[in-house]
Structure formats: structure tokens, C-alpha cells
Scaffold this active site. Sequence first.
Site, PDB file in Angstrom:
ATOM      1  N   CYS A 242      34.803  45.531  43.387  1.00 15.23           N
ATOM      2  CA  CYS A 242      34.940  44.093  43.169  1.00 15.23           C
ATOM      3  C   CYS A 242      33.695  43.610  42.419  1.00 15.23           C
ATOM      4  O   CYS A 242      32.573  43.781  42.909  1.00 15.23           O
ATOM      5  CB  CYS A 242      35.033  43.408  44.526  1.00 15.23           C
ATOM      6  SG  CYS A 242      35.024  41.608  44.459  1.00 15.23           S
TER       7      CYS A 242
ATOM      8  N   CYS B  61      36.933  41.488  36.438  1.00 24.06           N
ATOM      9  CA  CYS B  61      37.426  41.315  37.809  1.00 24.06           C
ATOM     10  C   CYS B  61      38.479  42.394  38.004  1.00 24.06           C
ATOM     11  O   CYS B  61      39.364  42.554  37.149  1.00 24.06           O
ATOM     12  CB  CYS B  61      38.049  39.921  37.981  1.00 24.06           C
ATOM     13  SG  CYS B  61      38.990  39.716  39.512  1.00 24.06           S
TER      14      CYS B  61
HETATM   15  N1  DGL Z   1      38.556  41.586  42.581  1.00 25.92           N
HETATM   16  C1  DGL Z   1      37.395  40.773  42.586  1.00 25.92           C
HETATM   17  C2  DGL Z   1      36.515  41.003  41.384  1.00 25.92           C
HETATM   18  O1  DGL Z   1      36.495  42.097  40.843  1.00 25.92           O
HETATM   19  C3  DGL Z   1      37.439  39.354  43.015  1.00 25.92           C
HETATM   20  C4  DGL Z   1      38.666  38.554  43.060  1.00 25.92           C
HETATM   21  C5  DGL Z   1      38.497  37.391  44.011  1.00 25.92           C
HETATM   22  O2  DGL Z   1      38.557  37.643  45.203  1.00 25.92           O
HETATM   23  O3  DGL Z   1      38.244  36.270  43.554  1.00 25.92           O
HETATM   24  O4  DGL Z   1      35.777  40.149  40.988  1.00 25.92           O
END
Ligand code: DGL
Length: 253
Positions: free
Chosen positions: A69, A180
Amino acid sequence: MIGVFDSGLGGLSVLAALVEALPGADFTYFADTAHVPYGNKEDGFIQSRVLEVGADLVAGGCGLLVVACNTATVAAVQALRAAHPGIPVVGVEPGIKPAAQESRSGRIAVLATEATARSSRLKRLIEDHAGNVEVFVEPCPGWATHVEMLQLDDPALATDIRARIEPLLDQGVDRIVLGCTHYSFLAPQLRQVIGTRAQLVDVADAVARQTRRLAADLARGSGRLLLQASAHPERLRAALPRLHLGHIAARVA
Ligand code: DGL
């Protein structure tokens, strides 16, 4: 056991690359679905969630952590490393460096959550790796939630994607970084707008290679996958075929 975590489904795009790079390894994937999305939360909140989830994974026997993430990485990877000095921690950061190196137009864009877009860590990444390439940072509120709800073909999302991507292409951007992990699952929708005018840059394979370098004995397990979530864990497995990850389902213990 290798622990992989994200706020929700997004990190499954990284998990898919990890499973390919380390077919014998055992993985626990944790989705913090009780608190998704992270991208619209305060940094302090994200950091406390990352530290709690990381501690749980380590207590559960994980000897390596992959923060799948970008938002969690910018907010908390340093704190997580400090909390577990004996455990390798791999973070995910937007692929500014490869995008800048490959760009012919000298203009690239990063699509990210609000928290990643405003972070000093992204600013530093751009200063350190973009060189003379101009970088457009585009926050994309709501996109991760659409992925979470598996509303990938929602017309409202398609309209928002067009509204954000067209102006970047008009500026001459030729590389668009998926900053993301949820956005990897929107690649088909993004390509519909982008056509041949730009290429998407995803770092999942690079993260998997880095994890393989650090895995040592953890590379040799029984190829098992545990799926866990802080809310609705049953939705994780059900989401796999919808995200074209049906091949991973066979490993789920
Ligand atoms: N999947 C996450 C990222 O790579 C975040 C998405 C979220 O929870 O806002 O930033």
C-alpha cells in the site's frame, strides 16, 4: 511466512506478483477492511493502523512484511521498520524513477490517494528521482473505494477517470504511474482513455523481486495462502475471480 497487507483489496495486485516470484513461499494477506480507505485519513491514524497490523502479523509468525500500500508506506514504513528491527520490511512507492527514465516527452503523472499525494515522502521521491522530468501529481479520491466495492465498470467512475486523465494527456504526459495498489485493478478502464498516448507504470513486479532478494528461507514453504481481514474476511476470497486472480484461490488454506 511472509505477511502482506493493505487497507483492502488493492494489495492483492502485489500479492499476485509475489506469488509468481515466490511460488513456494507461505503468505498471510491482511486487508484492513474495517478502516478502508486509508487515503482520506490523517497520517497519525494510518500510522497507528500500520503499526497494529504489522505487530499482529509478526506475532502470527511472519518473518518478512510487505506493505502492499503506497499510502501506508509513505505514512508509516519508517515507524514499522523501527518497531521491528529484526524483520525485513518492503514498502511500495510510486515508480517515479522508472517512469522518468522511460519518458520521452519529459512529462509524467502519478495517480495517488490524497494522503500519498500530499506526503513529503512523495515530494522527496520526485526531487530525488525525476531529474528534469516534470511530474504531475493527481489525487484520485474515491477510486480505491470503487475497487473495494468491485464497482470497476461504474459509469460515474469512468467519467471521473476521463476527467482526470484527459488533461494530463493534453499536457503531453507519456508515463502514468499507478501510485496506489488499488489502481492496478483499474488498468483496463485507464487504458480505454489513454489508448496509445501513454503507458502505465506499475511497481508490483519490482516489489516482488525485492521481496525475493530478502526472503532467504521464507522462499521455501508449502505455497499456502491465508486471507485475513478486519471486516468481512469472506469477501476477500470471493473478490479473487472478479479481480482476475482466480488462479490464486487454489492456494487459499
Ligand atoms: N491501496 C492503497 C495504496 O496503495 C490505499 C488505498 C486506500 O485505502 O485509500 O495507496
